[in-house]
Write an enzyme that holds these catalytic residues in place. Structure first.
Site, PDB file in Angstrom:
ATOM      1  N   HIS A 297       0.957  -1.257  -0.040  1.00 49.03           N
ATOM      2  CA  HIS A 297      -0.047   0.062   0.023  1.00 49.03           C
ATOM      3  C   HIS A 297       0.817   1.202   0.001  1.00 49.03           C
ATOM      4  CE1 HIS A 297      -2.859   3.111   1.143  1.00 49.03           C
ATOM      5  NE2 HIS A 297      -2.164   3.288   2.238  1.00 49.03           N
TER       6      HIS A 297
ATOM      7  N   ASP B  60       6.382  21.797 -26.369  1.00 50.46           N
ATOM      8  CA  ASP B  60       6.673  20.453 -25.904  1.00 50.46           C
ATOM      9  C   ASP B  60       7.709  20.390 -24.991  1.00 50.46           C
ATOM     10  OD1 ASP B  60       6.563  17.529 -25.427  1.00 50.46           O
ATOM     11  OD2 ASP B  60       5.413  17.319 -27.596  1.00 50.46           O
TER      12      ASP B  60
ATOM     13  N   TRP C 264       7.252   0.171   4.195  1.00 53.05           N
ATOM     14  CA  TRP C 264       7.410   0.929   2.892  1.00 53.05           C
ATOM     15  C   TRP C 264       8.826   1.476   3.169  1.00 53.05           C
ATOM     16  CZ3 TRP C 264       8.621   5.947   1.386  1.00 53.05           C
ATOM     17  CH2 TRP C 264       8.452   7.027   2.721  1.00 53.05           C
TER      18      TRP C 264
ATOM     19  N   SER D 177      13.428   6.246 -13.724  1.00 49.38           N
ATOM     20  CA  SER D 177      12.246   6.712 -14.499  1.00 49.38           C
ATOM     21  C   SER D 177      12.074   8.090 -13.991  1.00 49.38           C
ATOM     22  CB  SER D 177      10.921   6.036 -14.306  1.00 49.38           C
ATOM     23  OG  SER D 177       9.742   6.836 -14.425  1.00 49.38           O
ATOM     24  N   SER D 178      12.123   8.208 -12.679  1.00 49.17           N
ATOM     25  CA  SER D 178      12.242   9.425 -11.983  1.00 49.17           C
ATOM     26  C   SER D 178      13.429  10.699 -12.532  1.00 49.17           C
ATOM     27  CB  SER D 178      11.971   9.574 -10.294  1.00 49.17           C
ATOM     28  OG  SER D 178      10.956   8.714 -10.139  1.00 49.17           O
TER      29      SER D 178
ATOM     30  N   HIS E 271      13.251  11.933   3.522  1.00 45.74           N
ATOM     31  CA  HIS E 271      12.646  13.155   4.109  1.00 45.74           C
ATOM     32  C   HIS E 271      12.422  14.002   2.818  1.00 45.74           C
ATOM     33  CE1 HIS E 271      10.677  15.941   6.361  1.00 45.74           C
ATOM     34  NE2 HIS E 271      11.302  16.902   5.552  1.00 45.74           N
TER      35      HIS E 271
ATOM     36  N   GLU F 196      12.111  13.195  -0.124  1.00 42.85           N
ATOM     37  CA  GLU F 196      10.974  12.532  -0.967  1.00 42.85           C
ATOM     38  C   GLU F 196       9.562  12.943  -0.450  1.00 42.85           C
ATOM     39  OE1 GLU F 196      10.698  10.388  -3.370  1.00 42.85           O
ATOM     40  OE2 GLU F 196       8.438   9.992  -2.989  1.00 42.85           O
TER      41      GLU F 196
ATOM     42  N   TYR G  15       8.845  15.786   0.583  1.00 42.75           N
ATOM     43  CA  TYR G  15       8.737  17.132   0.151  1.00 42.75           C
ATOM     44  C   TYR G  15       8.527  17.274  -1.462  1.00 42.75           C
ATOM     45  CZ  TYR G  15       8.609  19.435   4.422  1.00 42.75           C
ATOM     46  OH  TYR G  15       8.428  19.812   5.617  1.00 42.75           O
TER      47      TYR G  15
ATOM     48  N   SER H  88      -1.125  27.262  -5.376  1.00 43.30           N
ATOM     49  CA  SER H  88      -0.852  28.571  -5.600  1.00 43.30           C
ATOM     50  C   SER H  88      -1.381  29.113  -7.076  1.00 43.30           C
ATOM     51  CB  SER H  88       0.535  28.758  -5.593  1.00 43.30           C
ATOM     52  OG  SER H  88       0.921  28.403  -4.420  1.00 43.30           O
TER      53      SER H  88
ATOM     54  N   HIS I 106      14.927  12.866  11.787  1.00 46.17           N
ATOM     55  CA  HIS I 106      13.719  13.239  12.927  1.00 46.17           C
ATOM     56  C   HIS I 106      13.019  11.967  12.795  1.00 46.17           C
ATOM     57  CE1 HIS I 106      11.563  15.617   9.611  1.00 46.17           C
ATOM     58  NE2 HIS I 106      11.529  14.388   9.269  1.00 46.17           N
ATOM     59  N   HIS I 107      13.164  11.083  11.666  1.00 45.53           N
ATOM     60  CA  HIS I 107      12.653   9.866  11.579  1.00 45.53           C
ATOM     61  C   HIS I 107      13.034   8.458  12.392  1.00 45.53           C
ATOM     62  CE1 HIS I 107      10.079  10.953   8.303  1.00 45.53           C
ATOM     63  NE2 HIS I 107      11.014  11.860   7.917  1.00 45.53           N
TER      64      HIS I 107
ATOM     65  N   THR J 114       6.999  27.034   5.928  1.00 48.66           N
ATOM     66  CA  THR J 114       5.738  26.128   5.648  1.00 48.66           C
ATOM     67  C   THR J 114       4.512  27.013   6.044  1.00 48.66           C
ATOM     68  OG1 THR J 114       6.856  24.153   6.355  1.00 48.66           O
ATOM     69  CG2 THR J 114       4.723  23.958   5.778  1.00 48.66           C
TER      70      THR J 114
ATOM     71  N   LYS K 180       4.140  29.880   3.901  1.00 53.95           N
ATOM     72  CA  LYS K 180       3.162  29.593   2.613  1.00 53.95           C
ATOM     73  C   LYS K 180       1.748  29.575   2.950  1.00 53.95           C
ATOM     74  CE  LYS K 180       4.549  27.139  -0.670  1.00 53.95           C
ATOM     75  NZ  LYS K 180       5.370  28.391  -1.628  1.00 53.95           N
TER      76      LYS K 180
ATOM     77  N   ARG L  35       1.654   1.374  15.335  1.00 56.38           N
ATOM     78  CA  ARG L  35       1.243   1.029  13.952  1.00 56.38           C
ATOM     79  C   ARG L  35       1.783  -0.324  13.264  1.00 56.38           C
ATOM     80  NH1 ARG L  35       6.010   4.863  10.699  1.00 56.38           N
ATOM     81  NH2 ARG L  35       4.807   4.164   8.860  1.00 56.38           N
TER      82      ARG L  35
HETATM   83  C1  HEM Z   1       5.710  21.003   9.132  1.00 53.05           C
HETATM   84  C2  HEM Z   1       6.329  20.155   8.339  1.00 53.05           C
HETATM   85  C3  HEM Z   1       6.556  18.776   8.988  1.00 53.05           C
HETATM   86  C4  HEM Z   1       7.272  18.251   9.886  1.00 53.05           C
HETATM   87  C5  HEM Z   1       7.601  19.376  11.152  1.00 53.05           C
HETATM   88  C6  HEM Z   1       7.259  16.918   9.757  1.00 53.05           C
HETATM   89  C7  HEM Z   1       7.695  16.155  11.108  1.00 53.05           C
HETATM   90  C8  HEM Z   1       7.772  14.784  10.806  1.00 53.05           C
HETATM   91  C9  HEM Z   1       8.486  13.932  11.966  1.00 53.05           C
HETATM   92  C10 HEM Z   1       9.183  14.404  13.051  1.00 53.05           C
HETATM   93  C11 HEM Z   1       8.308  12.503  11.656  1.00 53.05           C
HETATM   94  C12 HEM Z   1       8.595  11.486  12.372  1.00 53.05           C
HETATM   95  C13 HEM Z   1       7.815  10.968  13.075  1.00 53.05           C
HETATM   96  C14 HEM Z   1       7.987   9.688  13.917  1.00 53.05           C
HETATM   97  O1  HEM Z   1       8.278   8.574  12.902  1.00 53.05           O
HETATM   98  O2  HEM Z   1       8.125   9.502  15.186  1.00 53.05           O
HETATM   99  C15 HEM Z   1       7.287  12.764  10.276  1.00 53.05           C
HETATM  100  C16 HEM Z   1       6.995  11.377   9.671  1.00 53.05           C
HETATM  101  C17 HEM Z   1       6.136  11.817   8.581  1.00 53.05           C
HETATM  102  N1  HEM Z   1       6.247  12.684   7.653  1.00 53.05           N
HETATM  103 FE1  HEM Z   1       6.222  14.626   8.422  1.00 53.05          FE
HETATM  104  N2  HEM Z   1       6.606  16.638   8.829  1.00 53.05           N
HETATM  105  C18 HEM Z   1       6.259  17.810   8.239  1.00 53.05           C
HETATM  106  C19 HEM Z   1       5.707  17.849   6.952  1.00 53.05           C
HETATM  107  C20 HEM Z   1       5.389  16.642   6.185  1.00 53.05           C
HETATM  108  C21 HEM Z   1       5.070  16.543   4.858  1.00 53.05           C
HETATM  109  C22 HEM Z   1       4.824  17.936   3.862  1.00 53.05           C
HETATM  110  C23 HEM Z   1       4.871  15.289   4.339  1.00 53.05           C
HETATM  111  C24 HEM Z   1       4.864  14.696   3.016  1.00 53.05           C
HETATM  112  C25 HEM Z   1       4.014  15.081   2.169  1.00 53.05           C
HETATM  113  C26 HEM Z   1       5.392  14.582   5.684  1.00 53.05           C
HETATM  114  C27 HEM Z   1       5.412  13.187   5.328  1.00 53.05           C
HETATM  115  C28 HEM Z   1       5.605  12.257   6.419  1.00 53.05           C
HETATM  116  C29 HEM Z   1       5.675  10.848   6.421  1.00 53.05           C
HETATM  117  C30 HEM Z   1       5.440   9.911   5.162  1.00 53.05           C
HETATM  118  C31 HEM Z   1       6.359  10.350   7.703  1.00 53.05           C
HETATM  119  C32 HEM Z   1       6.214   9.051   8.048  1.00 53.05           C
HETATM  120  C33 HEM Z   1       7.419   8.157   7.516  1.00 53.05           C
HETATM  121  C34 HEM Z   1       7.256   6.988   8.064  1.00 53.05           C
HETATM  122  O3  HEM Z   1       7.582   6.380   9.021  1.00 53.05           O
HETATM  123  O4  HEM Z   1       6.468   5.894   7.273  1.00 53.05           O
HETATM  124  N3  HEM Z   1       5.707  15.147   6.631  1.00 53.05           N
HETATM  125  N4  HEM Z   1       7.304  14.040  10.118  1.00 53.05           N
HETATM  126 CU    CU Z   2      10.542  13.752   7.614  1.00 48.87          CU
END
Ligand code: HEM
Ligand code: CU
Ligand code: CU
Lengths: 287, 528
Positions: B79, B108, B144, B172-173, B256, B258, B260, B271, B305-306, B331, B334, B453
């Site tokens: 998923h 084009d 994932w 591809s990307s 990370h 990614e 963004y 926008s 931070h992950h 952020t 914006k 999770r």
């Molecule tokens: C203010 C902006 C953001 C902050 C401060 C932030 C912060 C964080 C932090 C600290 C985690 C880790 C949490 C943990 O696993 O304990 C996290 C996870 C995640 N964030 Fe954000 N994030 C922000 C915006 C975004 C955006 C814009 C996206 C994607 C469009 C995003 C997608 C994700 C994803 C996919 C994970 C989880 C990844 C995983 O463990 O599977 N975040 N974020």
């Molecule tokens: Cu992140």
């Protein structure tokens, strides 16, 4: 203007309603405060940032909703044509920065305290396996260290819905980790196969258990009781089925239990010694 | 003019495409390739969505009812992979293909043959990945994020195919990104300086650089996995002197940026839509551009931070906490800019606007939870619980995905020359809006209550919210089928659209007729 007034009163009313019901629900919905000093300061930190987020949210969404209400074409609002305002832009860069600094400082304080593993009174090694935990009490005399496994105790029949699920469904083990109240216990967290994570929410501690790496954690638990947690790093098929149960005993009770366990261990070693060859001895005393 | 003459041969410069399937196989046209990308990603959305519904079905109640844990893990893993790499990313590339040449005033894309290749790699990559389901030991089951050693020494035999599929997606990307950069930097109409570029173009320019920077890192990670699995190396194997934590550093150095990559183009889309329906110029164009650029740069220094729970030293934790908090500033800028754009405008609420406004509101929710997650001591309590699941679904579903849906409604008349049915579009919006919140809002609560999770079964205190979440997921899932219906109905029998399909729309694409000609601008327009 009248409509605006009635709207504000309505909003205020519903907000206070939400707040009231929110408070009633808060305990159930919010993070738990836990039982240690650390977990309580984490809880305070959590509430602080949640509050800050809610306040920012009220302002941001508030402005947005007011705009969505007032500045619509259907009310005949003519569009303005401005596209910048330096004062505003500087303000909404500086103010969030200050708020963030205000959040960083207390967070760092708590974090530093969490990292202070000094002066521990006892040490337990926590080792993750697919799919169970092993707890090893590291005795001052290392030879007398003893260990046991802690397995899920929920019967398969409950999981497969053939039996009624009990209250501690999936959160019960055959043998819990036992630690004393009011003493600083250090946990050395590691793993045997893949990465797991050891988490006891009520203590406010979580650390990955990684093969080849030993991570340190600590807790001082003032209240005796049973505390439950789960593995929090995907570790394969039965990741959802390796709970953590910690039984915190009053100090005296714990000491008695501990002495028993050590005596058991010594007796076991002795009986092994008497029947085994010298080679075995060197291995076991090498630790 | 008779039909026969028109289809037989073309005497004007605007020659049409080939007929039948060959048109799609051989096409080097940016609109055709954009269409392929968009339909492909839509298909992937449904496949990934089906897997999500399997997950939510099993989680409807405590206990194991329908599937076994091993299969459950394959569901969550695929998923995530399909949604990230198959649905969101290709959808944005599809939008880029359709829109960039029109928005910069070019005929084009700069590299049309490579464009064809970069799309046609995708079906093979995903075909291979999905085929692993039918192999011995099943498909990827390690999340994932495929942390080693669960994905190496303990992975299923099909992992090698997964690795190869990731390589293909990466290739591809990267090709797509090179094409986008070449197009934007070389093919802008005379007079369109960088600081006059539409924001969607800006966001994609920066996103493309991010992709080129991090896709090779991902390729490196999976290659090291391949070596660990087959060639006896120990990059990630502690017993051989390697380090499982290093995998996570490498993965998140890709991962990370990614996230963004998946949100910057969304910023671009929104926008465009908000100023259009507020009938007012975008507030703070310059600061928008700087905010995007600083988010992109910062996204390279926050990856750990992950990994707050892996046991980094105190200073490392503090650094990544601080850096992550700093990202909240651009952020925030914006979000404030979008609201200032609305302020004192003259708003109407057509479907694209509804999705864009929901984006602003709900993406901001995700920003709040992100901010909370950046606080290390609190993250210990949130990490790997449903709180994180709620966070990233808020930024990805009502964030990235809503922006894509908004974009489809917004540019639909330009693409097809037809108007979709506005009432149905609005219905689709409200179903999606309700569905997404019913699904993901309760997940904040179960997360805080302590539900980890990636588990197929859970303790009894989590039951109510999980049930709610599952109900929401079905509402959301089926409302996307309804979206398909709205689109098909629009294509088949929509009312003809005007060139300037929206009263307040600005930008070069709206100077073209609807549907836009096959080669967008054969004579470069003048931009003042
Ligand atoms: C203010 C902006 C953001 C902050 C401060 C932030 C912060 C964080 C932090 C600290 C985690 C880790 C949490 C943990 O696993 O304990 C996290 C996870 C995640 N964030 Fe954000 N994030 C922000 C915006 C975004 C955006 C814009 C996206 C994607 C469009 C995003 C997608 C994700 C994803 C996919 C994970 C989880 C990844 C995983 O463990 O599977 N975040 N974020
Ligand atoms: Cu992140
Ligand atoms: Cu686990």
């Amino acid at each position: 203007m009248n409509t605006l007034k009635s709207i504000t009163t309505k909003v205020a009313l519903s907000l206070s309603l939400v707040l009231a019901s929110g408070l009633a629900l808060a305990d159930e919905l919010n993070l738990r405060a836990g039982v240690t000093e650390i977990s309580k300061s984490v809880y305070d930190l959590h509430n602080l940032i949640l509050l800050i987020c809610v306040l920012i949210g009220v302002v941001v969404y508030g402005v947005m909703f007011v705009s969505m209400y007032l500045h619509r074409k259907s009310r005949g609002h003519e569009p303005a044509q401005f596209d910048d305002n330096h004062v505003l832009e500087i303000a909404w860069t500086i103010i969030p920065t200050l708020i963030l600094v205000g959040m960083f400082i207390p967070s760092y304080g708590v974090l530093k305290e969490m990292y202070n593993t000094e002066n521990a009174e006892m040490t337990v090694e926590v080792r993750g396996y697919q799919w169970k935990w092993e707890y090893k009490y590291v005795d001052e005399d290392y030879n007398n260290s003893f260990s046991f496994f802690s397995n899920l105790a929920t019967p398969r029949a409950q999981i497969k819905n053939r039996q009624v699920k009990t209250e501690t469904y999936l959160l019960e083990v055959d043998e819990p980790l036992r630690i004393p109240a009011n003493r600083k216990v250090k946990f050395l967290v590691t793993a045997e196969d893949v990465i797991h994570a050891w988490w006891v929410p009520d203590f406010g501690i979580k650390r990955d258990a990684i093969p080849g790496i030993i991570n340190e954690l600590w807790a001082i638990v003032p209240e005796p009781g049973t505390y439950r947690g789960q593995c929090t790093e995907l570790c394969g098929k039965d990741h959802g089925f390796m709970p953590i149960v910690v039984e915190v005993l009053p100090e005296v009770e714990f000491d008695l239990w501990y002495q028993d366990k050590v005596a058991e261990k010594i007796a076991l070693d002795q009986s092994k010694k008497s029947q085994s060859d010298p080679e075995f001895l060197t291995v076991s005393s090498g630790g | 003019m008779s039909e026969v003459v028109h289809t037989g041969h073309h005497d004007d410069h605007d020659h049409g495409p080939e007929k039948g399937i060959l048109r799609w196989l051989y096409t080097t046209n940016h609109k055709d390739i954009g269409t392929l990308y968009l339909w492909f990603s839509f298909l992937m959305l449904f496949i990934g969505g089906a897997l999500a519904l399997v997950i939510r079905t099993e989680l409807f109640q405590p206990g194991l009812q329908f599937i076994e844990p091993a299969f459950f893990n394959q569901m969550t893993t695929n998923h995530g992979l399909i949604m990230v790499f198959g649905a969101i990313m290709p959808a944005f590339v599809g939008l880029a293909n359709w829109l960039l040449p029109m928005q910069v005033g070019a005929p084009d894309m700069a590299l049309p043959r490579m464009n064809n290749l970069s799309f046609w790699i995708m079906p093979f990559a995903f075909g291979m990945m999905i085929s692993t389901f039918f192999m011995d030991g099943g498909g990827p089951n390690f999340g994932w994020t495929f942390y080693a050693p669960l994905s190496t020494a303990y992975g299923p035999p099909s992992t090698t195919y997964f690795i190869f599929a990731v390589h293909l997606m990466g290739a591809s990307s990267i090709m797509g990104s090179i094409n986008i950069i070449a197009t934007i930097l070389n093919m802008r109409a005379p007079g369109m300086t960088l600081m006059k570029m539409p924001l969607f173009v800006w966001t994609w320019l920066i996103t493309a650089f991010l992709l080129i920077a991090v896709m090779p890192v991902l390729a490196g990670a999976v290659t090291m996995m391949l070596f660990d699995i087959h060639f006896g190396t120990s990059f990630f194997n502690a017993a051989g002197g390697g380090d499982p934590v290093m995998f996570q550093h490498i993965f998140w150095f890709f991962g990370h940026p990614e996230v963004y990559i998946m949100i910057l183009p969304a910023f671009g889309v929104v926008s465009h839509i908000i100023p259009t329906f507020a009938r007012k110029p975008l507030f703070g164009y310059t600061s928008m551009v700087y905010a995007i650029a600083s988010i992109a740069i910062l996204s390279f220094v926050v990856w750990a931070h992950h990994m707050f729970t892996v046991g980094m030293p105190l200073f490392g934790q503090a650094f990544f906490m601080g850096a992550t908090m700093v990202i909240a500033i651009p952020t925030g800028v914006k979000v404030f800019n979008w609201i200032a754009t609305m302020w004192r405008g003259s708003m109407t609420f057509e479907t694209p606007m509804l999705f864009a406004l929901a984006f602003v509101i709900l993406f901001t929710m995700g920003g709040f939870s992100g901010l909370m997650l950046s606080i290390v001591p609190a993250d210990y309590q949130y990490h790997d619980t449903y709180f994180v699941v709620a966070h990233f679904h808020y930024v990805l579903v009502p964030g990235a995905l809503f922006s894509i849906i908004a974009a489809v409604y917004f540019w639909f008349p330009k693409w097809t020359g037809k108007m979709y049915d506005e009432a149905l579009g609005k219905l689709h919006f409200w179903l999606s809006f309700i569905g997404v919140n019913v699904t993901f809002f309760p997940q904040h609560f179960v997360g805080l209550a302590g539900m980890p999770r990636r588990i197929p079964d859970y303790a009894l205190q989590f039951a109510d919210f999980n049930m709610l979440s599952s109900v929401g997921a079905f509402i959301f899932g089926f409302s996307q089928l309804f979206f398909l219906y709205v689109l098909i109905k629009g294509i088949r029998s929509g009312k003809p659209a005007e060139g300037l399909s929206w009263e307040g729309a600005k930008g070069l694409e709206w100077t073209l007729p609807s549907p836009a000609p096959y080669h967008s601008f054969t004579n470069p327009p003048k931009v003042s």
